[in-house]
Enzyme design. Sequence first.
Site, PDB file in Angstrom:
ATOM      1  N   ASN A  11       4.503   2.734   9.984  1.00  0.00           N
ATOM      2  CA  ASN A  11       4.282   2.044   8.708  1.00  0.00           C
ATOM      3  C   ASN A  11       5.563   1.452   8.117  1.00  0.00           C
ATOM      4  O   ASN A  11       5.504   0.661   7.187  1.00  0.00           O
ATOM      5  CB  ASN A  11       3.566   2.962   7.714  1.00  0.00           C
ATOM      6  CG  ASN A  11       2.101   3.149   8.120  1.00  0.00           C
ATOM      7  OD1 ASN A  11       1.590   2.414   8.973  1.00  0.00           O
ATOM      8  ND2 ASN A  11       1.442   4.132   7.534  1.00  0.00           N
TER       9      ASN A  11
ATOM     10  N   ARG B 114      -3.967  -4.372   9.682  1.00  0.00           N
ATOM     11  CA  ARG B 114      -3.950  -4.461   8.226  1.00  0.00           C
ATOM     12  C   ARG B 114      -2.591  -4.980   7.736  1.00  0.00           C
ATOM     13  O   ARG B 114      -2.504  -5.792   6.819  1.00  0.00           O
ATOM     14  CB  ARG B 114      -4.201  -3.050   7.704  1.00  0.00           C
ATOM     15  CG  ARG B 114      -4.048  -2.890   6.255  1.00  0.00           C
ATOM     16  CD  ARG B 114      -5.377  -2.806   5.578  1.00  0.00           C
ATOM     17  NE  ARG B 114      -5.236  -2.867   4.153  1.00  0.00           N
ATOM     18  CZ  ARG B 114      -5.970  -3.644   3.386  1.00  0.00           C
ATOM     19  NH1 ARG B 114      -6.880  -4.429   3.903  1.00  0.00           N
ATOM     20  NH2 ARG B 114      -5.800  -3.639   2.094  1.00  0.00           N
TER      21      ARG B 114
ATOM     22  N   CYS C 233      -7.697  -0.592  10.100  1.00  0.00           N
ATOM     23  CA  CYS C 233      -8.635   0.526  10.115  1.00  0.00           C
ATOM     24  C   CYS C 233      -9.691   0.379   9.028  1.00  0.00           C
ATOM     25  O   CYS C 233      -9.404  -0.065   7.924  1.00  0.00           O
ATOM     26  CB  CYS C 233      -7.880   1.834   9.887  1.00  0.00           C
ATOM     27  SG  CYS C 233      -6.877   2.313  11.291  1.00  0.00           S
TER      28      CYS C 233
ATOM     29  N   ARG D  95     -10.675  -1.933   1.036  1.00  0.00           N
ATOM     30  CA  ARG D  95      -9.213  -1.930   0.935  1.00  0.00           C
ATOM     31  C   ARG D  95      -8.766  -3.257   0.308  1.00  0.00           C
ATOM     32  O   ARG D  95      -8.256  -4.142   0.991  1.00  0.00           O
ATOM     33  CB  ARG D  95      -8.577  -1.729   2.315  1.00  0.00           C
ATOM     34  CG  ARG D  95      -8.907  -0.390   2.931  1.00  0.00           C
ATOM     35  CD  ARG D  95      -8.263  -0.202   4.288  1.00  0.00           C
ATOM     36  NE  ARG D  95      -6.851   0.118   4.209  1.00  0.00           N
ATOM     37  CZ  ARG D  95      -6.084   0.321   5.273  1.00  0.00           C
ATOM     38  NH1 ARG D  95      -6.581   0.220   6.480  1.00  0.00           N
ATOM     39  NH2 ARG D  95      -4.813   0.607   5.136  1.00  0.00           N
TER      40      ARG D  95
ATOM     41  N   ILE E 240      -6.724  -6.194  -1.887  1.00  0.00           N
ATOM     42  CA  ILE E 240      -5.289  -6.510  -2.000  1.00  0.00           C
ATOM     43  C   ILE E 240      -5.002  -7.195  -3.342  1.00  0.00           C
ATOM     44  O   ILE E 240      -4.071  -7.987  -3.456  1.00  0.00           O
ATOM     45  CB  ILE E 240      -4.778  -7.353  -0.803  1.00  0.00           C
ATOM     46  CG1 ILE E 240      -5.577  -8.642  -0.639  1.00  0.00           C
ATOM     47  CG2 ILE E 240      -4.756  -6.561   0.484  1.00  0.00           C
ATOM     48  CD1 ILE E 240      -4.873  -9.659   0.277  1.00  0.00           C
ATOM     49  N   ASP E 241      -5.823  -6.873  -4.343  1.00  0.00           N
ATOM     50  CA  ASP E 241      -5.648  -7.516  -5.657  1.00  0.00           C
ATOM     51  C   ASP E 241      -4.259  -7.267  -6.256  1.00  0.00           C
ATOM     52  O   ASP E 241      -3.720  -8.141  -6.941  1.00  0.00           O
ATOM     53  CB  ASP E 241      -6.744  -7.024  -6.629  1.00  0.00           C
ATOM     54  CG  ASP E 241      -6.746  -5.502  -6.750  1.00  0.00           C
ATOM     55  OD1 ASP E 241      -7.039  -4.830  -5.743  1.00  0.00           O
ATOM     56  OD2 ASP E 241      -6.426  -4.991  -7.834  1.00  0.00           O
ATOM     57  N   GLN E 242      -3.670  -6.107  -6.001  1.00  0.00           N
ATOM     58  CA  GLN E 242      -2.352  -5.825  -6.595  1.00  0.00           C
ATOM     59  C   GLN E 242      -1.248  -6.644  -5.918  1.00  0.00           C
ATOM     60  O   GLN E 242      -0.262  -7.002  -6.557  1.00  0.00           O
ATOM     61  CB  GLN E 242      -2.036  -4.325  -6.506  1.00  0.00           C
ATOM     62  CG  GLN E 242      -2.994  -3.458  -7.290  1.00  0.00           C
ATOM     63  CD  GLN E 242      -3.017  -3.805  -8.772  1.00  0.00           C
ATOM     64  OE1 GLN E 242      -1.993  -3.820  -9.443  1.00  0.00           O
ATOM     65  NE2 GLN E 242      -4.201  -4.112  -9.286  1.00  0.00           N
TER      66      GLN E 242
ATOM     67  N   ASP F 145      -3.265  10.162   5.461  1.00  0.00           N
ATOM     68  CA  ASP F 145      -3.183   9.973   6.916  1.00  0.00           C
ATOM     69  C   ASP F 145      -3.145  11.288   7.685  1.00  0.00           C
ATOM     70  O   ASP F 145      -3.254  11.282   8.912  1.00  0.00           O
ATOM     71  CB  ASP F 145      -1.928   9.159   7.270  1.00  0.00           C
ATOM     72  CG  ASP F 145      -1.982   7.765   6.695  1.00  0.00           C
ATOM     73  OD1 ASP F 145      -3.084   7.276   6.418  1.00  0.00           O
ATOM     74  OD2 ASP F 145      -0.915   7.162   6.511  1.00  0.00           O
TER      75      ASP F 145
ATOM     76  N   ARG G 290      -2.943   1.673  18.691  1.00  0.00           N
ATOM     77  CA  ARG G 290      -2.306   0.865  17.648  1.00  0.00           C
ATOM     78  C   ARG G 290      -1.161   1.616  16.991  1.00  0.00           C
ATOM     79  O   ARG G 290      -0.250   0.998  16.436  1.00  0.00           O
ATOM     80  CB  ARG G 290      -3.331   0.514  16.553  1.00  0.00           C
ATOM     81  CG  ARG G 290      -4.177  -0.702  16.847  1.00  0.00           C
ATOM     82  CD  ARG G 290      -4.893  -1.155  15.589  1.00  0.00           C
ATOM     83  NE  ARG G 290      -3.994  -1.003  14.459  1.00  0.00           N
ATOM     84  CZ  ARG G 290      -4.319  -0.456  13.290  1.00  0.00           C
ATOM     85  NH1 ARG G 290      -5.530  -0.043  13.070  1.00  0.00           N
ATOM     86  NH2 ARG G 290      -3.423  -0.345  12.332  1.00  0.00           N
TER      87      ARG G 290
HETATM   88  N1  EPU Z   1      -5.554  -0.592  -3.494  1.00  0.00           N
HETATM   89  C1  EPU Z   1      -6.185  -1.448  -4.357  1.00  0.00           C
HETATM   90  N2  EPU Z   1      -5.664  -2.705  -4.516  1.00  0.00           N
HETATM   91  C2  EPU Z   1      -4.563  -3.128  -3.845  1.00  0.00           C
HETATM   92  C3  EPU Z   1      -3.936  -2.255  -2.955  1.00  0.00           C
HETATM   93  C4  EPU Z   1      -4.462  -0.970  -2.797  1.00  0.00           C
HETATM   94  O1  EPU Z   1      -7.178  -1.120  -4.978  1.00  0.00           O
HETATM   95  O2  EPU Z   1      -4.153  -4.281  -4.035  1.00  0.00           O
HETATM   96  C5  EPU Z   1      -6.068   0.795  -3.324  1.00  0.00           C
HETATM   97  C6  EPU Z   1      -6.545   1.084  -1.907  1.00  0.00           C
HETATM   98  O3  EPU Z   1      -7.861   0.668  -1.704  1.00  0.00           O
HETATM   99  C7  EPU Z   1      -6.368   2.588  -1.840  1.00  0.00           C
HETATM  100  C8  EPU Z   1      -5.104   2.823  -2.688  1.00  0.00           C
HETATM  101  O4  EPU Z   1      -4.993   1.681  -3.528  1.00  0.00           O
HETATM  102  O5  EPU Z   1      -7.437   3.230  -2.446  1.00  0.00           O
HETATM  103  C9  EPU Z   1      -3.816   2.999  -1.927  1.00  0.00           C
HETATM  104  O6  EPU Z   1      -3.688   1.970  -0.946  1.00  0.00           O
HETATM  105  P1  EPU Z   1      -2.279   1.449  -0.412  1.00  0.00           P
HETATM  106  O7  EPU Z   1      -2.122   0.029  -0.799  1.00  0.00           O
HETATM  107  O8  EPU Z   1      -1.202   2.396  -0.814  1.00  0.00           O
HETATM  108  O9  EPU Z   1      -2.513   1.511   1.139  1.00  0.00           O
HETATM  109  P2  EPU Z   1      -1.996   0.496   2.227  1.00  0.00           P
HETATM  110  O10 EPU Z   1      -0.646   0.005   1.824  1.00  0.00           O
HETATM  111  O11 EPU Z   1      -3.021  -0.513   2.556  1.00  0.00           O
HETATM  112  C10 EPU Z   1      -0.693   2.285   3.581  1.00  0.00           C
HETATM  113  C11 EPU Z   1      -0.655   2.728   4.999  1.00  0.00           C
HETATM  114  C12 EPU Z   1      -1.907   3.534   5.330  1.00  0.00           C
HETATM  115  C13 EPU Z   1      -2.004   4.708   4.365  1.00  0.00           C
HETATM  116  C14 EPU Z   1      -1.956   4.219   2.924  1.00  0.00           C
HETATM  117  C15 EPU Z   1      -1.933   5.328   1.892  1.00  0.00           C
HETATM  118  C16 EPU Z   1       0.569   0.955   6.067  1.00  0.00           C
HETATM  119  C17 EPU Z   1       0.553  -0.205   6.976  1.00  0.00           C
HETATM  120  N3  EPU Z   1      -0.590   1.558   5.874  1.00  0.00           N
HETATM  121  O12 EPU Z   1      -1.841   1.451   3.460  1.00  0.00           O
HETATM  122  O13 EPU Z   1      -1.734   4.002   6.641  1.00  0.00           O
HETATM  123  O14 EPU Z   1      -3.196   5.410   4.593  1.00  0.00           O
HETATM  124  O15 EPU Z   1      -0.776   3.409   2.723  1.00  0.00           O
HETATM  125  O16 EPU Z   1      -0.813   6.119   2.076  1.00  0.00           O
HETATM  126  O17 EPU Z   1       1.608   1.340   5.568  1.00  0.00           O
HETATM  127  C18 EPU Z   1      -2.407   4.729   8.751  1.00  0.00           C
HETATM  128  O18 EPU Z   1      -1.205   4.768   9.044  1.00  0.00           O
HETATM  129  O19 EPU Z   1      -3.321   5.216   9.477  1.00  0.00           O
HETATM  130  C19 EPU Z   1      -2.795   4.100   7.499  1.00  0.00           C
HETATM  131  C20 EPU Z   1      -4.038   3.723   7.236  1.00  0.00           C
END
Ligand code: EPU
Length: 419
Positions: free
Chosen positions: A24, A94, A118, A123, A125-127, A306, A397
Amino acid sequence: MEQVIQINGGHTLSGEVYVSGAKNSAVALIPATLMASSGEVTLKGLPDISDVKTLVSILEDLNIKTKLSNHTLTVDAEDAVNVPLADEKVELLRASYYMMGAMLGRFKKVVIGQPGGCHLGPRPIDQHIKGFEALGATVKNEHGALHIEAEELVGTKIFFDIVSVGATINVMLAATMAKGRTILENVAREPEIIDVATLLNKMGANIRGAGTETIRIEGVGHLNGAAHTIIPDRIEAGSYISLAATIGDEVKVRNVIPEHLDALFSKLEEAGVELEIDDDDVIVRRPKAYKAIEIKTQAYPGFATDLQQPITPLLFLAEDTSKITETIYPARFRHIDELRRMNAHVENRGGSVFIHPSKLNGADVYASDLRAGFCLVVAGLLAEGTTRIHNVHHIMRGYSNIIKKLQQLGAHIELINRE
Ligand code: EPU
């Protein structure tokens, strides 16, 4: 032809396993390299996983020169061109969303399809989008592709509504090249965020506060080449530590930053597992009897979402019922149905799973995502008989050389091709 992981379970493991560089981190560091408009960026210690290869191939589509060999990537992005990114590659992972922040920073424009990865439930990406817009970009969705564009990026104060790893890194990437000062508040604190900020600072950025709740960025006009060694993968480490706690006699997990895994260690110790924690290594010894535990996933430094899947098989060995509550991705329980095929006794109730003592049998099971895949590997190693895991591309992956690493621990595991 289908690739399947075949496991002959019921044998204990012992020996040593070496943890690779953090997936990550890698998936953000590689897009960040394209922001250097002069000089070469060298990333050392990359994991041998398909996500890395996909991102390198996306860089090459932008006329960026790359060389990937022996876990080291060199990138020369001086002559990079800005073209819309190919959907089929973007959809493979992702983290292709980090191309948004990196390309917006360098070119002030990016056209990109919806990121894949995954399936853990919704999931959004609004933020990420909120952050880009606050920096002055317009974001339009045209025929499924996002067009993100800014005449210039201007630093500002952004308070995230949700603590998000991806949004924190993505907006940090873009803000690095914005005019003036950006303050990001309510950000995620994962070690991977510090790793990305460290590389960017070596490239000439001015970022302070990564790893805390507030990140301050003074925008710069130009980034250069730099060299960086990636941090060890705390989730891979935690996966092998959980595996060793479940089916190991005595296993040493090497190349670990123990401070990244405090929440896991405290839960394993509560379950009765003996851990000998050194500066860079952890020795894991199974107990004679396991105690039931309760786990609630949280943002770092809480218990990582995770790791809730990889630790699940251990809970079948406890004397009583354990409980896992998933607060980050409430739908991240697709592995449970697969475990039921193996004779697992699990109930889903009110957003939690209750894991009862069970004796697992080998079965044909399907990996629904990366960490679910590792959970099934541990379950297969624990179960009596033969387990075949399908959909192995999810596992490849993100787990570097997993078959070889497990064979070195004495696991009866192989990757086979089936018609
Ligand atoms: N969320 C929103 N809006 C956004 C972004 C996130 O509602 O714009 C929500 C998500 O739906 C979730 C929460 O906020 O409920 C946290 O999501 P986050 O953005 O932190 O997750 P991510 O960046 O998409 C990364 C890791 C994931 C890991 C999560 C949580 C990477 C590439 N992926 O995902 O890793 O589960 O943080 O720690 O860094 C994995 O390695 O298997 C994996 C899925």
